[in-house]
Design a protein around this motif. Structure first.
Motif, PDB file in Angstrom:
ATOM      1  N   LYS A   1       0.806  -1.222   0.000  1.00  0.00           N
ATOM      2  CA  LYS A   1       0.000   0.000   0.000  1.00  0.00           C
ATOM      3  C   LYS A   1       0.842   1.276   0.000  1.00  0.00           C
ATOM      4  O   LYS A   1       0.606   2.185   0.788  1.00  0.00           O
ATOM      5  N   GLN A   2       1.815   1.344  -0.877  1.00  0.00           N
ATOM      6  CA  GLN A   2       2.641   2.536  -0.958  1.00  0.00           C
ATOM      7  C   GLN A   2       2.030   3.536  -1.941  1.00  0.00           C
ATOM      8  O   GLN A   2       1.640   3.171  -3.053  1.00  0.00           O
ATOM      9  N   ALA A   3       1.959   4.794  -1.519  1.00  0.00           N
ATOM     10  CA  ALA A   3       1.281   5.807  -2.329  1.00  0.00           C
ATOM     11  C   ALA A   3       1.969   6.041  -3.667  1.00  0.00           C
ATOM     12  O   ALA A   3       1.344   6.435  -4.641  1.00  0.00           O
TER      13      ALA A   3
ATOM     14  N   SER B   1       3.433   3.763  -5.551  1.00  0.00           N
ATOM     15  CA  SER B   1       3.667   2.510  -6.269  1.00  0.00           C
ATOM     16  C   SER B   1       3.434   2.642  -7.774  1.00  0.00           C
ATOM     17  O   SER B   1       4.053   1.935  -8.559  1.00  0.00           O
ATOM     18  N   TYR B   2       2.557   3.577  -8.178  1.00  0.00           N
ATOM     19  CA  TYR B   2       2.256   3.690  -9.611  1.00  0.00           C
ATOM     20  C   TYR B   2       3.468   4.120 -10.438  1.00  0.00           C
ATOM     21  O   TYR B   2       3.491   3.946 -11.652  1.00  0.00           O
TER      22      TYR B   2
END
Lengths: 536, 302, 309
Positions: free
Chosen positions: A132-134, A136-137
Motif C-alpha cells: 500500500k505505498q502511495a 507505487s504507480y
C-alpha cells in the motif's frame, strides 16, 4: 449542615483531582528548542504526513527529509539536465531495456553495502499492492507490474519480471513499452534502495529510516522536529557542506518567519502573505525569490454548463482578459512570473511560444469570446480551496475577466482541499477549477501528459482531443529522448489552439534566511538544496 | 430587538402591563447609553437597508491600480478613498458599508434564534426538573461536546453553498447549548425563591408561574449572556470566514474583510482595522442596548 | 450525596455514546476521502484504496464501523491514523498536555481577573471604575480573537520585544502567557459581566438587607452571603466554558504555533482523519462532563437551598 460540609470537601477533592491530572501526563514538546548542535542548519518544515518511506512520501515536508536521507540513481542539474548520483551509468539501446551500473563503495548508514539487490528487492516491495505505498504507480512502466499490483485482488507474484540482478553492481530494467524518457523518471524520490534491515520491521523503519544519502537519521520528535546528521564518508557529489539539518515543525509560515527574524531559525522556504511586502525590508539580500518548475492555471471542466462543446476561441478570449502582469505585481507581491506557455522555463523542452493568447488585451478578448459564440448564461465560476491561499488571486482574475469582457465571474470557494478535490474527481465542477502542476521531473512532458491526455490521471477537466493525443503518443514512441521532447513541443503548440487550460503564472520560491548561513540555492522542484548550505 | 419574550400576562392585565412598559420607556429615554446605542443601531440598520445612501462605489469591483499602496486619505471627508483601498483595489469604505448587512443579520438572527431555542430548553429543563431535565441536559451535553470547528465545518459542507442562512444555521446548531445551560441555572435559582413558592401555594397555573414569575426574574443572566454573545456570533462569523469555512467571496462581510486584512496587517493595517472597528462598534451598540433594556425592565432596580 | 454522584456518572454513559456517535456520523458525512487524500492531487489507485479501506474496516457500514470503534475504545485503543500510521493515542498524548496547560492557564486567568473585576464593578455599580471595566470588557468582546492575537503578537513581540512571538516550549509559562491571555479574552469578558450583574443584583436582595440590618460586618456580608449567591451563574458559565476553551484553541494555537489539540484537530479535519477527530472530541466531551458535574456539586456548596438527595 453536615451534608453541605461533606459536599464542600468532595467538590474540593474533585477540583484538585482535575487539576492534578492536567499536570501529569507526558510532554508534547519533547525537550527545549534551544538545543541546536554547532554547525547545524535549522529550517522551517512541517510534520510529514506519512512515515518516512521514499515510496510513501508525496508531499513537501516529508520530501525534504527523504531527499536528505536517500540518494537514488540519478539527479538533475540546474538546467534540468541529468546527473548520475549512485549510478555509474544508465544505458539503453531501445528505450525498453535499461542497464544500470552502480558506483562502487556506497554504503547504507548502517554500514551495509548498497548493491543491485538493494534496489531490485526494494522496488519489488514498493510496487506490491499489499504494501500500500502511495507512490507505487511510478513502477507502472516496468514489465510485470500488473503481477505485483493487479487492478483488483491479491498480487499473483512477489517480483516484477522486468527487474533482473546481473551482479552486485549491475541490474537491468525491462519496461512493458519503450519509454524514451524513463531515465528522467528514475530521478523521482521513490526509486531508492533499501537496506536489508528494512524487511525485518518495515513499520519501525518509517519512524527511524536508514538511508544511503548525504545525511543520516538522528531523531524525530513528532510535531516538533526531525534531526539529521551529515555523513562524513558519503561518496556522492551532493556531500553536505554543513554538519546537519534540523527540520523544525511550525504550523504556520508566519511563526517561522518571526523566528527567523529574531534569529531562532536559519531558513524559511516560504513567506506568508502578511510578511511578503516586508521581506526585503526585514532581510535585505537574505530574502530570495527563485523561480522553479511549478505552474498555476485555471482549467475549464469540459462537461460543465459554460464549457460544454465550447469553441476554444472563447477560452483564448478569457485568457486574454486576464491582466497577469498587474496581478502578479500587486496581489501576488511579485512572487509569481506570468506564464509564457504550458511549461515553466526550468524544464528541458521549454520553448518560447509565438502567441498573444497569454497577454492582456481586453479588446481582443471581447472579440474572441463573441466570435466563439459567447458563454451560456454569460457567467463562469472558478473553484478553489480556501485553505490554500488562493482566494486573493482568484478574486483578482475574476475581476479582470469581468472588467475586460463583461462575463460574470465568481470564485467558488470550497472550505478545504479535500472538498475541492472530491468535487473535481466526481465531475461536479461548475465552470473552471484552480489547476496547477509542480514538476516531478524537469521535463516538458511531465507538464502535459498527466494533465491533458484523454483519461489521464490528473485530467479533471476531462479534456479530450484526438490530435493532441496523437502527438502525445508519437512522443511516447519516439526513438530518443530528444525526439520525444520535440514531439511534445509540437503538442504544446497544438494545446495553444485547443486551450485545455489557461496558464496563468509560474512559481518562485520565496526564501528568507539568517545571517549565519550562506549558499542557499533552489532545485527545479522549489526545494532548497540543503547540502549546499554553509554555516559561518 | 432584544430577545425579551412578551410577558403573556400583559394581555391579562393591560393596565398593569402598559404601566410596566411605559415606565420602562420613560427610564430608557433618560438613559444616555440607550440613546447612543439606539442612534448607532439606527445608523447601522440604515446601512443594512440602503447602503447606497452612504457610498456610491461598488464593494466588489476593484481597480488594481489602486492596490492598497494607496494609503487612506483622512483629509477627504467621506470620499470613496477616505479609508483607502484593499488588496483588490476596492474601496474599503464601500466594503465597510456593504458589509454591515451580513454581519448584522448574522449577529441578530443567530442571537434571536439561539435565545429562543436555548431559552425554551433551559426553562423547561430547569422548571420541570426530573427526567425531562435529565433528558434535555443530556442532549445539551451532547451538543456542547461537539468541537465548534468540526460542527461548523460539517454543517457548512453539507450544504453545497455557504450563504448567510447556512452560516446562521451552523451557529445556531452549535450555540444554543450555552444559553440553555445559563437559563437552566438561572431558572433553578429563581424557582427556589419565596414568591414562586407563594404563587404555587395560591394555585397559580404552571404557564402563569413560568411567564409571570420565572421568566422575568430569570431573564437577566440570559439577556446578559445573549447580548454579549451577539458580538461573539459576529466574531464567530469572522472566525469561520478567516478559516475559510464561513461566508466566502463574493459575499461582502466584515468577517471576510478582517480575514482579507490580516494578510496586509504589517503594511496596510487599515484594511483590517476598518472592518474590525465596525464589528466593535456594532457589538458595542447591541450590548449597550441590551444592558439599558435590562435595567429598565428589571423590577428590582426601581 | 454518594448516590447522586453515582447517578450522574451513570448519566455520562448515554452522553458519551451520543456525542461520539454524533461526531462519528459527522465525520462520515463530510465530503472527501481520507484514503484518497494519501495521493494528493493525483488520481488514486483503486486497488490500493480498497486494500487500505479493508484493512482499516472502512468498507463496513457506518453502524458497524462505530461499533468497532467503541469496542476498540473500551480496550484502550483509539485507532490508528491513516496517513502517518501512528496510533491515535500517541498523537493525543502529545497534544493534550500542551492544550491542558494552555487552557488551565487561561482558565485561572479568567477566574481570578474576571471575578475580581466583576466583584469590584458590581459593588461600585455605575461608578467610574465600573464604567472603565465595562468599556474594557466591551473591547475584549468586540475584537475577534484572531485579530487580538495578531495585534498582541505585533505589539508585545515585535514592537516592545518583551516576549517571543511564537511558543517554542510549551512548558515555559512566560511563553504561554500571550496565547493564554488571547484565549481567555472572551471568557474573561463574559465572566466579568456575569459577576458584575449578579453582584449588583444581589446587593439589592432582601437577604443582604437583612444581614446588614442584623448588624453583620459588611466584609462578612459581602464575602460570604453575597459572593456565594452571586457566583452561581458564573460557575455555571465556567463549567460550560472549559470544554469550549479547549476546543476553541484552534485559532490561538495557530497564531502562536502551539502544538496542541486545536492544531491537531484542524489538521486531522482537513485530512479527514476520523479516528483522530473523534478521539480528541471524545476526550473534550469527557472533560466537559466532569466539569459540569463539578459545577452541579459546587451549586450545593454555594447555595445551601439546593440539595441533592
Amino acid at each position: 449542615m453536615r451534608g453541605a460540609k461533606t459536599m464542600q470537601w468532595s467538590a474540593l477533592a474533585a477540583a484538585v483531582a482535575l487539576a492534578a491530572t492536567a499536570c501529569g501526563g507526558s510532554d508534547g514538546d519533547g525537550g527545549s528548542a534551544a538545543g541546536k548542535p554547532a554547525g547545524y542548519v535549522s529550517m522551517f518544515n512541517g510534520e510529514p504526513q506519512h512515515p518516512l518511506m521514499p515510496s510513501n512520501t508525496n508531499e513537501k515536508f516529508g520530501g525534504y527529509v527523504i531527499d536528505a536521507l536517500f540518494t537514488g540513481l540519478v539527479g538533475y542539474d540546474a538546467k534540468g539536465g541529468l546527473v548520475n548520483m549512485n549510478a555509474e551509468s544508465v544505458d539503453t539501446k531501445d528505450n525498453k531495456t535499461w542497464t544500470v551500473k552502480l558506483k562502487k563503495g556506497w554504503k547504507f548508514h548502517d554500514g551495509t553495502d548498497v548493491t543491485a539487490e538493494s534496489y531490485v528487492k526494494a522496488w519489488n516491495w514498493m510496487a506490491n499492492v499489499k504494501n500500500k505505498q502511495a507512490n507505487s504507480y511510478w513502477f507502472g512502466d516496468i514489465k510485470g507490474y500488473e503481477d505485483v499490483h493487479p487492478e483488483k485482488g491479491d498480487p499473483k507474484k512477489d517480483e516484477m519480471s522486468g527487474l533482473k540482478v546481473v551482479d552486485d553492481q549491475t541490474f537491468t530494467i525491462e519496461l512493458s513499452e519503450p519509454v524514451p524518457y524513463f531515465e528522467y523518471k528514475l530521478g523521482y524520490k521513490t526509486f531508492t534502495p533499501l537496506p536489508e534491515s528494512f524487511y525485518k520491521d518495515p513499520k519501525g523503519f518509517g519512524q527511524k529510516p536508514v538511508g544511503n544519502g548525504p545525511y543520516e537519521f538522528q531523531k524525530w520528535t513528532h510535531n516538533k522536529l526531525i534531526q539529521v546528521k551529515a555523513v562524513d564518508s558519503y561518496k556522492g557529489s551532493n556531500k553536505a557542506k554543513n554538519k546537519g539539518i534540523q527540520f523544525k515543525n511550525y504550523s504556520k509560515l508566519e511563526s517561522a518567519y518571526q523566528d527567523a527574524l529574531s534569529g531562532n531559525l536559519d531558513l524559511v522556504d516560504g513567506v506568508g502573505p502578511k510578511d511578503l511586502p516586508k521581506r526585503k525590508a526585514d532581510f535585505g539580500d537574505r530574502a530570495l525569490d527563485v523561480p522553479y518548475a511549478g505552474t498555476q492555471s485555471i482549467v475549464p471542466a469540459f462537461y460543465s454548463k459554460p464549457f460544454k462543446d465550447v469553441d476554444p476561441k472563447v477560452i483564448q478570449g478569457l485568457s486574454m482578459a486576464i491582466d497577469r502582469k498587474t496581478i502578479t505585481k500587486t496581489v501576488l507581491q511579485g512572487t509569481r512570473i506570468p506564464s509564457k506557455g504550458f511549461t515553466p522555463p526550468q524544464v528541458k523542452g521549454y520553448q518560447k511560444l509565438d502567441t498573444d493568447v497569454l497577454s492582456y488585451n481586453p479588446k481582443k478578448a471581447k472579440q474572441y469570446i463573441e466570435d466563439g459564440g459567447g458563454i451560456p448564461g454569460n457567467k463562469i465560476w472558478i473553484q478553489y480551496n480556501a485553505d490554500g491561499g488562493h482566494k486573493e488571486w482568484v478574486t483578482a482574475v475574476c475581476n479582470s475577466i469581468t472588467k475586460a469582457t463583461g462575463v460574470k465571474c465568481v470564485g467558488d470557494s470550497k472550505p478545504d482541499f479535500q472538498t475541492d478535490l472530491e468535487g473535481r474527481q466526481a465531475d461536479k465542477v461548475k465552470g473552471m477549477y484552480r489547476g496547477g502542476w509542480l514538476a516531478d521531473y524537469p521535463l516538458n512532458i511531465n507538464f502535459m501528459q498527466d494533465l491533458y491526455k484523454t483519461g489521464a490521471s490528473t485530467n479533471y477537466g476531462r479534456f479530450s482531443d484526438k490530435k493532441v493525443d496523437e502527438l502525445f503518443t508519437k512522443g511516447d514512441h519516439a526513438d530518443s529522448l530528444e525526439a520525444s521532447v520535440k514531439d511534445y513541443q509540437a503538442a504544446e503548440k497544438e494545446l495553444l489552439k485547443k486551450m485545455p487550460s489557461i496558464p496563468l503564472w509560474d512559481y518562485a520560491a520565496n526564501i528568507v534566511h539568517g545571517e549565519d548561513i550562506d549558499g542557499v540555492k533552489v532545485g527545479f522542484d522549489g526545494n532548497v538544496l540543503i547540502t549546499d548550505i554553509t554555516v559561518k | 430587538m432584544d430577545p425579551q419574550p412578551d410577558p403573556s400576562g400583559a394581555d391579562a392585565k393591560p393596565a398593569k402591563g402598559r404601566s410596566l412598559w411605559t415606565d420602562a420607556w420613560q427610564d430608557l429615554r433618560r438613559n444616555p447609553m440607550f440613546v447612543i446605542s439606539a442612534v448607532l443601531i439606527v445608523l447601522l440598520l440604515t446601512m443594512v437597508a440602503f447602503p447606497g445612501l452612504f457610498t456610491s462605489a461598488s464593494p466588489t469591483v476593484g481597480d488594481l491600480t489602486h492596490h492598497y499602496q494607496g494609503e487612506p486619505r483622512y483629509t477627504h471627508f467621506f470620499g470613496e478613498d477616505w479609508f483607502g483601498y484593499d488588496t483588490q483595489g476596492r474601496s474599503v469604505w464601500a466594503r465597510m458599508v456593504h458589509g454591515a448587512r451580513a454581519s448584522v443579520l448574522v449577529g441578530v438572527l443567530v442571537t434571536l434564534s439561539v435565545t429562543l431555542v436555548g431559552g425554551i430548553v433551559g426553562l423547561v429543563a430547569g422548571y420541570f426538573g426530573g427526567w425531562l431535565d435529565s433528558v434535555l441536559s443530556r442532549i445539551t451535553d451532547i451538543f456542547q461536546g461537539i468541537p465548534f470547528l468540526l460542527g461548523a465545518m460539517v454543517v457548512l459542507t453539507t450544504f453545497t453553498k455557504s450563504n448567510l442562512w447556512v452560516v446562521i444555521a451552523a451557529l445556531l446548531f452549535l450555540g444554543w447549548t450555552q444559553i440553555a445551560r445559563v437559563a437552566r441555572g438561572s431558572v433553578i435559582t429563581v424557582k427556589q425563591s419565596d414568591y414562586v413558592h407563594a404563587a404555587k401555594s395560591l394555585g397559580a397555573s404552571t404557564v402563569r408561574i413560568m411567564f409571570r414569575h420565572i421568566v422575568p426574574n430569570a431573564l437577566a443572566p440570559v439577556v446578559v449572556v445573549a447580548t454579549t454573545a451577539l458580538g461573539g456570533y459576529i466574531a464567530a462569523e469572522a472566525t469561520l470566514s478567516y478559516l475559510g469555512i464561513g461566508l466566502a467571496a463574493p459575499a461582502v462581510s466584515w468577517g471576510v474583510d478582517v480575514s482579507n486584512g490580516k494578510d496586509a496587517l504589517r503594511t496596510a493595517p487599515h484594511i483590517l482595522i476598518s472592518p474590525a472597528v465596525m464589528v466593535s462598534l456594532t457589538v458595542l451598540a447591541f450590548i449597550m442596548l441590551g444592558d439599558a433594556v435590562r435595567n429598565a425592565l428589571d423590577p428590582k432596580s426601581r | 450525596m454518594g448516590r447522586y454522584v453515582a447517578r450522574r456518572l451513570l448519566q455520562m454513559i448515554p452522553v458519551f455514546i451520543g456525542s461520539t456517535l454524533l461526531i462519528f456520523s459527522m465525520m462520515y458525512a463530510l465530503p472527501g476521502d481520507p484514503v484518497a487524500a494519501l495521493y494528493g492531487e493525483k488520481q488514486p489507485d483503486p486497488a490500493q484504496i480498497a486494500a487500505i479501506k479493508h484493512q482499516l474496516g472502512m468498507d463496513l457500514p457506518l453502524w458497524h464501523q462505530y461499533w468497532n470503534y467503541l469496542i476498540g475504545l473500551f480496550q484502550g485503543d483509539f485507532g490508528t491514523q491513516i496517513a502517518t500510521q501512528r496510533p491515535v493515542a500517541d498523537v493525543i498524548e502529545q497534544a493534550f498536555p500542551v492544550t491542558i496547560r494552555l487552557t488551565l492557564f487561561a482558565f485561572v486567568f479568567t477566574v481570578l481577573v474576571g471575578v475580581l473585576l466583576g466583584m469590584v464593578s458590581g459593588l461600585f455599580a455605575d461608578k467610574a471604575f465600573d464604567r472603565i471595566v465595562l468599556i474594557f470588557t466591551l473591547l475584549l468582546i468586540s475584537i475577534p480573537s484572531f485579530v487580538l492575537g495578531y495585534l498582541f503578537q505585533y505589539l508585545f513581540a515585535f514592537q516592545l520585544d518583551w516576549l517571543t512571538p511564537t511558543v517554542q516550549d510549551s512548558r515555559d509559562i512566560g511563553q504561554l502567557l500571550l496565547p493564554a491571555i488571547v484565549l481567555a479574552a472572551l471568557s474573561l469578558a463574559y465572566v466579568t459581566r456575569l459577576t458584575r450583574t449578579s453582584v449588583a443584583e444581589n446587593l439589592r436582595a432582601d437577604y443582604i438587607r437583612t444581614a446588614i440590618a442584623k448588624g453583620l460586618p459588611r466584609r462578612r456580608v459581602v464575602g460570604i452571603h453575597l459572593l456565594r449567591n452571586s457566583l452561581i451563574p458564573v460557575v455555571t458559565f465556567l463549567g460550560t466554558d472549559i470544554g469550549a476553551l479547549m476546543a476553541g484553541a484552534v485559532v490561538t494555537e495557530g497564531i502562536f504555533n502551539v502544538h496542541g489539540v486545536g492544531n491537531t484537530i484542524f489538521e486531522a479535519l482537513n485530512r479527514r482523519e476520523g479516528s483522530t477527530v473523534v478521539g480528541i472530541a471524545t476526550l473534550i466531551v469527557i472533560v466537559y462532563l466532569v466539569a459540569s458535574l463539578l459545577v452541579d456539586l459546587l451549586y450545593a456548596v454555594l447555595d445551601p437551598r439546593i440539595r441533592y438527595d
